[in-house]
Design a protein around this motif. Sequence first.
Motif, short mmCIF file in Angstrom:
data_model
loop_
_atom_site.label_atom_id
_atom_site.label_comp_id
_atom_site.label_asym_id
_atom_site.label_seq_id
_atom_site.Cartn_x
_atom_site.Cartn_y
_atom_site.Cartn_z
N VAL A 112 0.87 -1.18 0.00
CA VAL A 112 0.00 0.00 0.00
C VAL A 112 0.90 1.23 0.00
N PRO A 113 0.99 1.96 -1.11
CA PRO A 113 1.99 3.02 -1.25
C PRO A 113 1.99 4.06 -0.15
N LEU A 114 0.80 4.43 0.39
CA LEU A 114 0.75 5.51 1.37
C LEU A 114 1.01 5.04 2.80
N MET A 115 1.08 3.73 3.01
CA MET A 115 1.38 3.22 4.35
C MET A 115 2.88 3.19 4.58
N PRO A 116 3.32 3.33 5.84
CA PRO A 116 4.76 3.31 6.13
C PRO A 116 5.38 1.94 5.85
N VAL A 117 6.71 1.91 5.79
CA VAL A 117 7.43 0.69 5.45
C VAL A 117 7.12 -0.42 6.45
N TRP A 118 7.16 -0.10 7.76
CA TRP A 118 6.95 -1.14 8.77
C TRP A 118 5.54 -1.74 8.69
N GLU A 126 -0.27 -8.45 11.35
CA GLU A 126 0.17 -7.46 12.34
C GLU A 126 0.36 -8.08 13.73
N MET A 127 1.35 -7.59 14.44
CA MET A 127 1.57 -7.99 15.84
C MET A 127 0.67 -7.15 16.74
N THR A 128 0.11 -7.78 17.75
CA THR A 128 -0.78 -7.06 18.69
C THR A 128 -0.34 -7.34 20.12
N ARG A 129 -0.88 -6.53 21.04
CA ARG A 129 -0.59 -6.72 22.46
C ARG A 129 -1.82 -6.32 23.27
N ASP A 138 1.00 -3.62 18.22
CA ASP A 138 2.27 -3.45 18.92
C ASP A 138 3.25 -2.78 17.95
N ILE A 139 3.10 -1.48 17.81
CA ILE A 139 3.86 -0.73 16.80
C ILE A 139 5.35 -0.79 17.05
N ALA A 140 5.76 -0.61 18.31
CA ALA A 140 7.19 -0.59 18.63
C ALA A 140 7.85 -1.92 18.25
N MET A 142 6.78 -4.14 16.02
CA MET A 142 6.77 -4.32 14.57
C MET A 142 7.88 -3.50 13.91
N LYS A 143 8.09 -2.28 14.39
CA LYS A 143 9.17 -1.45 13.83
C LYS A 143 10.53 -2.09 14.10
N ARG A 144 10.71 -2.58 15.32
CA ARG A 144 11.98 -3.17 15.70
C ARG A 144 12.25 -4.45 14.89
N THR A 145 11.22 -5.28 14.75
CA THR A 145 11.38 -6.53 14.00
C THR A 145 11.63 -6.26 12.53
N ALA A 146 10.88 -5.32 11.95
CA ALA A 146 11.07 -4.99 10.54
C ALA A 146 12.48 -4.48 10.29
N ASP A 147 12.97 -3.61 11.18
CA ASP A 147 14.32 -3.06 11.02
C ASP A 147 15.37 -4.17 11.12
N ASP A 148 15.20 -5.09 12.08
CA ASP A 148 16.17 -6.18 12.26
C ASP A 148 16.19 -7.09 11.04
N GLU A 149 15.01 -7.43 10.54
CA GLU A 149 14.95 -8.34 9.39
C GLU A 149 15.52 -7.69 8.13
N LEU A 150 15.22 -6.42 7.94
CA LEU A 150 15.76 -5.72 6.78
C LEU A 150 17.28 -5.64 6.86
N ARG A 151 17.80 -5.37 8.05
CA ARG A 151 19.27 -5.29 8.21
C ARG A 151 19.92 -6.66 8.03
N ASN A 152 19.23 -7.73 8.43
CA ASN A 152 19.78 -9.07 8.22
C ASN A 152 19.94 -9.39 6.75
N MET A 153 19.12 -8.74 5.91
CA MET A 153 19.23 -8.91 4.47
C MET A 153 20.15 -7.88 3.84
N GLY A 154 20.73 -7.03 4.70
CA GLY A 154 21.63 -5.99 4.20
C GLY A 154 20.91 -4.74 3.73
N ILE A 155 19.64 -4.58 4.14
CA ILE A 155 18.84 -3.42 3.72
C ILE A 155 18.77 -2.45 4.90
#
Length: 304
Positions: A112-118, A126-129, A138-140, A142-155
Amino acid sequence: MADKGTGTADAVRPETPPGDGGAALVELRGAGKSYGNVRALHDVSLAVRPGRVTCVLGDNGAGKSTLIKIISGLHQHSEGELLVDGTAVRFSTPREALARGIATVYQDLATVPLMPVWRNFFLGSEMTRGPWPVRRLDIARMKRTADDELRNMGIVLDDLDRPIGTLSGGQRQSVAIARAVHFGARVLILDEPTAALGVKQSGVVLKYMAAARDRGLGVIFITHNPHHAYMVGDHFSVLRLGTLELSADRGEIGLEELTDHMAGGVELAALKHELAQVRGVDVQRLPEAEDLGSSAPASPEEAS
């Protein structure tokens, strides 16, 4: 036989495949698909192994989309077999294929182009709490997990809150690849990921495709560009009019020969005598039919 290596290809594709050449994760044996009286795919065999990139090439109408739909569970094959981990299966829905670790990244990327990357990274999962029935995102985490996974791929993305539509085409493809890997894909099908990209962005996608291969995934790279395929591929299958014209490992074929197959060299070689009578056609530069393998069709004289 053409030269089997180019400097550009070697820069992305190492000489020794990272895969162990083990048992096939997904395999097609004599598979085919008919839509009424129209046979879109016939007698196609293909094996996808862990840590290897299997490139499927073909022109428009060659049967690439039908092959994707069979493996991804969108359509069922009407002939032959589809095996996953050595067991014959017949998927009813794409969700069944996904449950077996087969993920497909289409050209539109399902973002969805207008939604943020995470948010796009976890779209639909989606993760919930908090306790039910007042659970919240659980926004925090999801952001942390997305960042970790992207970095693991070198992104590395500086801002995961930016709309994904503001990223380049290559970056969006890379996020889609990382998302599939995170959610348990063992077989990753990439549908023409470099078709609408420039040279630099295509290189970005090929880099992360190689990263997925290095993590042990079996990758199916659907493309009509033999140069992109040869940069990362371990095995090459060329489709023509729904049938398998060529199936060869990297060590058995060079870039020039692969390009000839993609460009219709088999048909041109068979028609070399007729083309010699056409003004302006340099038939001396056309390959001989025997140089392109035994799958070349008979010339008109041989057929008559």
